[in-house]
Design a protein around this motif. Structure first.
Motif, mmCIF file in Angstrom:
data_model
loop_
_atom_site.group_PDB
_atom_site.id
_atom_site.type_symbol
_atom_site.label_atom_id
_atom_site.label_comp_id
_atom_site.label_asym_id
_atom_site.label_seq_id
_atom_site.Cartn_x
_atom_site.Cartn_y
_atom_site.Cartn_z
ATOM 1 N N ALA A 165 0.839 -1.198 0.000
ATOM 2 C CA ALA A 165 0.000 0.000 0.000
ATOM 3 C C ALA A 165 0.870 1.241 0.000
ATOM 4 N N SER A 166 0.263 2.361 -0.389
ATOM 5 C CA SER A 166 0.970 3.640 -0.355
ATOM 6 C C SER A 166 -0.005 4.718 0.105
ATOM 7 N N THR A 167 -0.208 5.761 -0.683
ATOM 8 C CA THR A 167 -1.069 6.866 -0.276
ATOM 9 C C THR A 167 -2.483 6.377 0.018
ATOM 10 N N GLY A 168 -2.980 6.697 1.204
ATOM 11 C CA GLY A 168 -4.282 6.211 1.650
ATOM 12 C C GLY A 168 -4.205 4.883 2.365
ATOM 13 N N GLY A 169 -2.993 4.348 2.494
ATOM 14 C CA GLY A 169 -2.823 3.019 3.057
ATOM 15 C C GLY A 169 -3.097 2.905 4.542
ATOM 16 N N VAL A 170 -2.937 3.986 5.293
ATOM 17 C CA VAL A 170 -3.202 3.913 6.730
ATOM 18 C C VAL A 170 -4.658 3.541 6.979
ATOM 19 N N GLU A 171 -5.573 4.275 6.358
ATOM 20 C CA GLU A 171 -7.000 3.950 6.502
ATOM 21 C C GLU A 171 -7.311 2.575 5.917
ATOM 22 N N ALA A 172 -6.733 2.297 4.746
ATOM 23 C CA ALA A 172 -7.031 1.032 4.075
ATOM 24 C C ALA A 172 -6.568 -0.161 4.902
ATOM 25 N N LEU A 173 -5.372 -0.093 5.435
ATOM 26 C CA LEU A 173 -4.856 -1.206 6.234
ATOM 27 C C LEU A 173 -5.657 -1.381 7.521
ATOM 28 N N LEU A 174 -6.060 -0.283 8.136
ATOM 29 C CA LEU A 174 -6.910 -0.395 9.324
ATOM 30 C C LEU A 174 -8.209 -1.117 8.988
ATOM 31 N N ALA A 175 -8.785 -0.777 7.837
ATOM 32 C CA ALA A 175 -10.040 -1.409 7.442
ATOM 33 C C ALA A 175 -9.855 -2.899 7.177
ATOM 34 N N VAL A 176 -8.758 -3.279 6.545
ATOM 35 C CA VAL A 176 -8.510 -4.686 6.220
ATOM 36 C C VAL A 176 -8.140 -5.484 7.458
ATOM 37 N N LEU A 177 -7.154 -4.997 8.205
ATOM 38 C CA LEU A 177 -6.631 -5.781 9.329
ATOM 39 C C LEU A 177 -7.594 -5.837 10.505
ATOM 40 N N SER A 178 -8.503 -4.882 10.596
ATOM 41 C CA SER A 178 -9.491 -4.922 11.681
ATOM 42 C C SER A 178 -10.450 -6.090 11.517
ATOM 43 N N ARG A 179 -10.484 -6.703 10.345
ATOM 44 C CA ARG A 179 -11.309 -7.883 10.124
ATOM 45 C C ARG A 179 -10.594 -9.176 10.512
#
Length: 362
Positions: A165-179
């Motif tokens: 991931a790159s730009t926007g990845g902080v939100e994206a990774l939180l959304a994925v890994l929280s599952r």
């Protein structure tokens, strides 16, 4: 082409001058105003309507975080955080990226020759993404998606997961890994981020996710329930296999696609060492890093996922990976975590898991 119009917000006159000088080196950028604190910035935004704002994290009268929250709620605009290299500064920057800041840069260290070298490109990318920001594409993850939402009956089939991931990845990774449940698949991640921020980000993920999340260390074993984030700056993260199983490998080699760590380096190592016993995922980000590596993973038999355009803050890396044949399936961000779990759910094969069978063949 219209220039990207930027407002610089920082309480230091010197820092405002340094940022302006870095931006004005690019003929496609125009600095339309400067502000010394959020109160001045508020009036400047009303008067100037900038395309992008650079925002200091720590300022008088109102913190950068408080101001960012108001901006994202009342006047959505791409914001690039400019942070001091302190523990507080990096922690606050991670919070800002969760809230909806477009990206971040670190303030230069004393004696640093090329100051804010990557800022102009980030500003131009943010300017092109202004409409997406205004339409609310970047949002703080739903609280329900970060607490008590995982499958309790999940059993990992011993595949590993590699994410870029790159730009926007902080939100994206939180959304994925929280599952992910506590016994999630062994997971390795390369997220483009300044070196001083990855430790804070790993700690933040560890606090809000059920599995153990940490910065990768050389030789760390890949085990269920463990998620490793590539440290920023000095090394690439690779996966190696040996008698003790799969481990993290940190290599201080040259930049790849302009990055270190590089998503391509991670994905290529997974393709070579693990083959079909893996799932590759490419999330939001600008550029093309990860496209060839994900293609190599798919050709090696791995399942591959790309974040779809509608939910990507920047549909750059996932787009290139899809166009080059690396993406087997495009998936909305809010469904990627569950898709990974579905692909890695244990399916017994005569008593041996898929990964153990494949590794025994190497």
């Amino acid at each position: 082409m219209n220039k990207v119009r930027v407002l610089i917000v920082d309480d230091s006159r010197t820092m405002r001058s340094l940022i302006a000088a870095a931006l004005l080196r690019d003929p496609e950028i125009e600095v339309v105003g400067q502000a010394a604190d959020p109160l001045e910035a508020r009036e400047a935004m009303k008067a100037l309507d900038p395309d992008v704002v650079t925002l200091d994290v720590e300022m008088p009268n109102m913190s950068g975080i408080e101001f960012l929250e108001k901006v994202m709620r009342l006047r959505p605009t791409p914001v690039i955080m400019v942070s001091n290299l302190t523990s507080r500064g990096t922690d606050e920057t991670i919070k800002a990226l969760e809230i909806g800041a477009f990206d971040c840069v670190a303030k230069p260290a004393p004696g640093e020759i090329e100051m804010f070298a990557d800022l102009p490109l980030k500003v131009k990318t943010a300017g092109r993404a202004r409409l997406s920001i205004a339409n609310g594409k970047t949002r703080k993850p739903n609280a329900d998606a970060v607490n008590g939402r995982v499958k309790n009956d999940y059993r990992c089939d011993d595949r590993i997961v590699a994410i870029g991931a790159s730009t926007g990845g902080v939100e994206a990774l939180l959304a994925v890994l929280s599952r992910f449940p506590k016994n999630c698949p062994p997971t390795v991640i390369t997220q483009h981020m300044p070196a001083t921020f990855t430790k804070s980000f790993a700690d933040r993920l560890d606090r809000v996710c059920e599995p153990r999340v940490s910065e990768a260390t050389h030789g760390a074993p890949l085990m269920p329930g463990q998620i490793y984030l590539a440290p920023g700056g000095a090394n690439h993260l690779e996966v190696l296999t040996g008698k003790a199983g799969l481990t993290c490998c940190l290599k201080p080699t040259d930049l790849v696609n302009g990055h270190r760590p590089s998503v391509d380096v991670l994905f290529h190592s997974v393709a070579a060492m693990v083959g079909a016993a893996a799932v590759g995922v490419i999330l939001t980000g600008m550029g093309r890093d990860g496209a060839e590596g994900l293609k190599a993973m798919r050709q090696a038999g791995a399942s591959t996922i790309g974040q779809n355009e509608a939910t990507s803050l920047v549909y750059g890396m996932p787009k290139v990976a899809f166009e080059r044949g690396g993406v087997e399936k495009q998936v909305p961000l809010n469904k990627i975590g569950d898709e990974i779990l579905s692909l890695t759910t244990r399916k017994e094969e005569g008593g041996r898991s898929c990964q153990r069978r494949l590794l025994s063949e190497h």
